[in-house]
Enzyme design. Structure first.
Site: not given
Ligand code: G3P
Length: 214
Positions: A83
């Site tokens: 990633k």
């Molecule tokens: O893995 C990355 C992403 O899904 C993060 O989500 O909820 O932290 O914006 P969030």
């Protein structure tokens, strides 16, 4: 459409796996921190536990550093996806890793043109963060059909991995827009299954069965 779980919590991964519909895992440094475990331990365990792709994120912000980290991360298993952040150095690293046949997930994508750049760099997955756009008062989902259209216009094979999913409507819209993958927190997996009419209907069936069973 593939479902990944967005977590570094092994118990949550096992729970989602038990549903029989889990295709992979995405993690990030914040999710690793939330797991409360050292990165190496948790990454090793997840890569063994899950047969599908597991995204592990680099923390270097220069291309050489990213490539060095990618080399280490790849050792956790054949299913590791590197990633990389959607910054110029991340795109450079994406191009180089793609040339080496290593799978990549370009993350922190907030616009269709950023997604176009990642596809041109050969990304295996692009991760547009819909929830974080919602958080700043923009309709986060708007960019997903636009990325779909751009990729289809030019035949890019980069898979659209909808990230920052906060609720079932994000998953519903991802499927309608032809996204390839949604990475979903466990709570949202559980919400997706539920419908009050399913519960009500089942309760009635069981009640009626009581009066007719032999
Ligand atoms: O893995 C990355 C992403 O899904 C993060 O989500 O909820 O932290 O914006 P969030």
């Amino acid at each position: 459409m593939k479902f990944f779980i967005d977590t570094a919590d092994v118990a949550e991964i096992k729970e989602a796996q038990s549903l029989g519909i889990l295709d992979g895992v995405t993690t990030n440094p914040s999710l690793i921190k939330k797991s409360g475990r050292p990165f190496n331990d948790v990454a090793r365990e997840i890569c063994k536990l899950v047969p599908g792709p597991v995204s592990l994120e680099v923390t270097a912000i220069d291309c050489a550093g990213m490539l060095k980290e990618a080399e280490k991360l790849a050792k956790f298993g054949d299913n590791v996806v590197i990633k990389l952040p959607l910054i110029p150095e991340g795109l450079k690293a994406c191009k180089k890793l793609t040339e080496q046949g290593i799978k990549t997930n370009v993350t922190l994508c907030f616009s269709p043109v950023q997604a176009l750049l990642a596809a041109k760099a050969g990304a295996t997955y692009i991760s547009p963060f819909v929830g974080r756009l919602d958080d700043i008062g923009q309709d986060g989902f708007e960019i997903i059909p636009q990325i779909r259209q751009i990729y289809d216009n030019y035949g890019f094979e980069t898979e659209i991995l909808v990230a920052s999913v906060r609720h079932p409507v994000h998953v519903h819209n991802s499927a309608l827009a032809g996204a390839d993958v949604a990475t979903i927190p466990l709570k949202v997996f559980q919400q997706l299954v539920q419908h009050p009419l399913t519960d009500k209907g089942l309760a009635q069936f069981l009640k009626d069965w009581e009066s007719v069973k032999a």
